[in-house]
Design an enzyme around this catalytic site. Sequence first.
Site, PDB file in Angstrom:
ATOM      1  N   GLY A 160      -3.339  53.807  59.958  1.00  0.00           N
ATOM      2  CA  GLY A 160      -2.953  53.704  59.032  1.00  0.00           C
ATOM      3  C   GLY A 160      -3.071  52.305  57.827  1.00  0.00           C
ATOM      4  O   GLY A 160      -4.355  52.200  58.273  1.00  0.00           O
ATOM      5  N   GLY A 219       5.497  53.338  56.336  1.00  0.00           N
ATOM      6  CA  GLY A 219       4.405  52.413  56.134  1.00  0.00           C
ATOM      7  C   GLY A 219       5.022  51.777  54.956  1.00  0.00           C
ATOM      8  O   GLY A 219       5.685  52.237  54.100  1.00  0.00           O
ATOM      9  N   SER A 220       3.505  50.618  54.161  1.00  0.00           N
ATOM     10  CA  SER A 220       4.388  50.942  52.326  1.00  0.00           C
ATOM     11  C   SER A 220       2.551  50.837  51.905  1.00  0.00           C
ATOM     12  O   SER A 220       1.363  50.947  51.738  1.00  0.00           O
ATOM     13  CB  SER A 220       4.270  49.360  52.465  1.00  0.00           C
ATOM     14  OG  SER A 220       3.578  48.229  53.587  1.00  0.00           O
ATOM     15  N   GLU A 276      -0.761  32.226  40.994  1.00  0.00           N
ATOM     16  CA  GLU A 276       0.406  32.331  41.951  1.00  0.00           C
ATOM     17  C   GLU A 276       2.013  32.299  40.992  1.00  0.00           C
ATOM     18  O   GLU A 276       2.056  30.591  40.301  1.00  0.00           O
ATOM     19  CB  GLU A 276       0.325  31.845  43.078  1.00  0.00           C
ATOM     20  CG  GLU A 276       1.321  31.883  43.407  1.00  0.00           C
ATOM     21  CD  GLU A 276       2.687  32.466  43.959  1.00  0.00           C
ATOM     22  OE1 GLU A 276       1.349  33.047  44.875  1.00  0.00           O
ATOM     23  OE2 GLU A 276       3.534  32.984  43.834  1.00  0.00           O
ATOM     24  N   VAL A 284       1.962  36.331  35.574  1.00  0.00           N
ATOM     25  CA  VAL A 284       1.064  37.253  35.606  1.00  0.00           C
ATOM     26  C   VAL A 284       2.521  38.473  34.622  1.00  0.00           C
ATOM     27  O   VAL A 284       3.089  39.073  35.324  1.00  0.00           O
ATOM     28  CB  VAL A 284       0.095  37.731  36.073  1.00  0.00           C
ATOM     29  CG1 VAL A 284      -0.985  38.793  35.829  1.00  0.00           C
ATOM     30  CG2 VAL A 284      -1.029  36.989  36.864  1.00  0.00           C
ATOM     31  N   ALA A 315       1.836  44.189  60.750  1.00  0.00           N
ATOM     32  CA  ALA A 315       1.874  45.530  61.825  1.00  0.00           C
ATOM     33  C   ALA A 315       2.539  44.875  63.231  1.00  0.00           C
ATOM     34  O   ALA A 315       3.220  46.301  63.385  1.00  0.00           O
ATOM     35  CB  ALA A 315       0.079  45.368  61.839  1.00  0.00           C
ATOM     36  N   HIS A 332      -8.463  20.602  79.246  1.00  0.00           N
ATOM     37  CA  HIS A 332      -8.739  19.876  78.347  1.00  0.00           C
ATOM     38  C   HIS A 332     -10.587  20.144  78.684  1.00  0.00           C
ATOM     39  O   HIS A 332     -11.353  20.321  79.895  1.00  0.00           O
ATOM     40  CB  HIS A 332      -8.989  18.726  78.804  1.00  0.00           C
ATOM     41  CG  HIS A 332      -9.705  17.646  77.697  1.00  0.00           C
ATOM     42  ND1 HIS A 332      -8.776  17.008  76.477  1.00  0.00           N
ATOM     43  CD2 HIS A 332     -10.683  16.781  78.015  1.00  0.00           C
ATOM     44  CE1 HIS A 332     -10.503  16.712  76.039  1.00  0.00           C
ATOM     45  NE2 HIS A 332     -11.417  16.508  77.422  1.00  0.00           N
TER      46      HIS A 332
HETATM   47  P1  NAD Z   1       3.368  38.609  49.520  1.00  0.00           P
HETATM   48  O1  NAD Z   1       5.184  38.845  49.448  1.00  0.00           O
HETATM   49  O2  NAD Z   1       2.399  37.526  50.775  1.00  0.00           O
HETATM   50  O3  NAD Z   1       2.530  37.252  48.518  1.00  0.00           O
HETATM   51  C1  NAD Z   1       2.283  37.453  46.682  1.00  0.00           C
HETATM   52  C2  NAD Z   1       2.819  36.882  46.188  1.00  0.00           C
HETATM   53  O4  NAD Z   1       2.726  37.326  44.904  1.00  0.00           O
HETATM   54  C3  NAD Z   1       3.594  35.575  46.264  1.00  0.00           C
HETATM   55  O5  NAD Z   1       3.701  34.236  46.423  1.00  0.00           O
HETATM   56  C4  NAD Z   1       4.349  35.799  45.162  1.00  0.00           C
HETATM   57  O6  NAD Z   1       5.832  34.674  44.270  1.00  0.00           O
HETATM   58  C5  NAD Z   1       3.299  36.075  43.877  1.00  0.00           C
HETATM   59  N1  NAD Z   1       3.678  37.261  42.715  1.00  0.00           N
HETATM   60  C6  NAD Z   1       4.322  37.925  42.989  1.00  0.00           C
HETATM   61  N2  NAD Z   1       4.122  38.463  41.164  1.00  0.00           N
HETATM   62  C7  NAD Z   1       3.206  37.513  40.516  1.00  0.00           C
HETATM   63  C8  NAD Z   1       2.971  37.408  39.052  1.00  0.00           C
HETATM   64  N3  NAD Z   1       3.833  38.646  38.141  1.00  0.00           N
HETATM   65  N4  NAD Z   1       2.414  36.493  39.134  1.00  0.00           N
HETATM   66  C9  NAD Z   1       1.779  35.767  39.701  1.00  0.00           C
HETATM   67  N5  NAD Z   1       2.149  35.872  40.922  1.00  0.00           N
HETATM   68  C10 NAD Z   1       2.986  36.813  41.254  1.00  0.00           C
HETATM   69  O7  NAD Z   1       2.361  39.562  49.283  1.00  0.00           O
HETATM   70  P2  NAD Z   1       1.073  39.552  49.733  1.00  0.00           P
HETATM   71  O8  NAD Z   1      -0.268  38.913  50.109  1.00  0.00           O
HETATM   72  O9  NAD Z   1       0.311  41.118  48.651  1.00  0.00           O
HETATM   73  O10 NAD Z   1       1.032  40.679  51.579  1.00  0.00           O
HETATM   74  C11 NAD Z   1       1.961  41.808  50.916  1.00  0.00           C
HETATM   75  C12 NAD Z   1       2.516  42.044  52.783  1.00  0.00           C
HETATM   76  O11 NAD Z   1       0.893  42.584  53.956  1.00  0.00           O
HETATM   77  C13 NAD Z   1       2.839  40.758  53.052  1.00  0.00           C
HETATM   78  O12 NAD Z   1       4.141  40.742  53.983  1.00  0.00           O
HETATM   79  C14 NAD Z   1       2.066  40.273  53.699  1.00  0.00           C
HETATM   80  O13 NAD Z   1       2.906  39.289  55.164  1.00  0.00           O
HETATM   81  C15 NAD Z   1       1.489  41.465  54.714  1.00  0.00           C
HETATM   82  N6  NAD Z   1       0.170  40.930  55.352  1.00  0.00           N
HETATM   83  C16 NAD Z   1       0.292  40.797  56.401  1.00  0.00           C
HETATM   84  C17 NAD Z   1      -1.408  39.716  56.213  1.00  0.00           C
HETATM   85  C18 NAD Z   1      -1.293  38.604  57.891  1.00  0.00           C
HETATM   86  O14 NAD Z   1      -0.964  39.170  58.639  1.00  0.00           O
HETATM   87  N7  NAD Z   1      -2.367  38.372  57.677  1.00  0.00           N
HETATM   88  C19 NAD Z   1      -2.529  39.972  56.078  1.00  0.00           C
HETATM   89  C20 NAD Z   1      -2.667  41.327  54.697  1.00  0.00           C
HETATM   90  C21 NAD Z   1      -1.224  41.167  53.929  1.00  0.00           C
END
Ligand code: NAD
Length: 461
Positions: free
Chosen positions: A42, A145-146, A203, A237, A316, A440
């Site tokens: 995936g 999934g997504s 953001e 954005v 995941a 430690h």
């Molecule tokens: P996210 O939802 O974590 O963050 C997306 C961000 O985009 C948010 O802060 C939101 O406010 C912003 N946003 C939305 N629309 C916007 C706009 N028009 N203009 C500016 N900012 C905007 O999404 P992600 O980082 O794409 O991750 C997707 C999913 O995948 C999440 O559920 C995340 O937890 C998961 N993921 C997890 C990991 C990890 O565990 N390390 C890594 C990658 C992704």
Amino acid sequence: MKKAKHELVVIGAGPGGYVAAIRAAQLGMDAACIEVEPALGGTCLRVGCIPSKALLESSEKYLDADRELKKHGVNVSGLALDLAAMLKRKERIVKGLTGGVDGLFKKNKVTRYLGHGRLAGPGKVVVDGDEPVEITAKHVLVATGSRCAPLKGVEFKGAIGTSTEALSYQEVPGHLVVIGAGAIGLELGSVWRRLGAKVTVLEYLDRILPGADAGIAAAALRVFKRQGLKFQLDARVTGARLEGDGAVVDVEGVDPVAADRVLVAVGRAPVTEGLGLDTVGIETDKRGFIPVGEGFATSAGGVHAIGDVIGGAMLAHKAHEEGIACVERLATGYGHVNYDVIPSIAYTSPEVAWVGRTEEQLTEEGVAYRKGTFPFKANGRAQALGTTDGEVKILADGATDRVLGVHIFGPRAGDLVAEATAAMEFGASSEDVARTCHAHPTLSEALMEAALAVDDRVIHM
Ligand code: NAD
């Protein structure tokens, strides 16, 4: 059309689906798994968690060689980036792990179908592929999934893309504009910043990392800015268009931002198109997720769903937990996921990791809590490693001392949060963590000291 019969058919071989199929086979079920991609695993294994971690590690080594090794008395000359080799290493890791899932399927006697799976009425699934198959199954598990969520006014094309493209840029972009300061935006923004790109993160919120404790996220933001990432918060954005070889990003109320590459990382959306949900009467919710009830049962008899496609934390390991709980319940009658104790990690440098509730959530819920914090700069191992930014924060119930949340920004936070997760799973108090002997010198002592700090008896501060 070829016909087949299985007790369980899983649609999707991501970390939810492939794990569910293996666990079901271990429990004695005749399990099959349908995957449209030739490689199993995936998004996580192919174009998500694993390749991004490979690039994070490589890019950090490059940065270390450039900036950090001198501090250790190690002088490097002739340093050069071989991006092609870096990308090849990432691909090798992905190939090894996805091939590993194939091996696990064989070992556990899970039947693999290559093609697009879809429901075709109660108890029926069709695999559309080179060799179409109609499968009859007692149980169907949807684990599709997504995918990267689209953003209105933005078409994925040319210089404008998703995390999938950002894992494979063939050259370091001059200016990378990242839309969204979640885990994906910060991780991939960090990779390309370290490799030399100018990176601007746009953001919408007034903070980064939605979901993380606000205080910890603010501390992380200060460090990421110091690392050279540029942030525009409160920046919505509204569109992006191609211009020349690059693109221009429109932000509400301010000047457009020109970029060589644009990475859209504004969340992820469930994958349900072409799944034949209508053939069994399943309706998705307003956001496109498949609603499930107890035991991950959908509204259709014999059809269950888990992972990103049902919503909740799109992680995941959450999908993995759900997959196992779902098939254990089918096989044994028991299966459970503790949603209060699902850790989250952003693999930045340092990492941000947390489990349980944030200060904001506890305040909102009116829960009285006590807080203990400990900075990594006071931890001997962190000093020796040369990574002293960040802190550990423990939140414990004001009345019972039960640990309610642990928030870490610091070196190897993603590994450290495992102890906090296990402690919370066992219902530990902050005193339990404080009284546990921690070796430690280790980073884990910072967790112990933060637990001591809950009771105002920290030693090294
Ligand atoms: P996210 O939802 O974590 O963050 C997306 C961000 O985009 C948010 O802060 C939101 O406010 C912003 N946003 C939305 N629309 C916007 C706009 N028009 N203009 C500016 N900012 C905007 O999404 P992600 O980082 O794409 O991750 C997707 C999913 O995948 C999440 O559920 C995340 O937890 C998961 N993921 C997890 C990991 C990890 O565990 N390390 C890594 C990658 C992704």
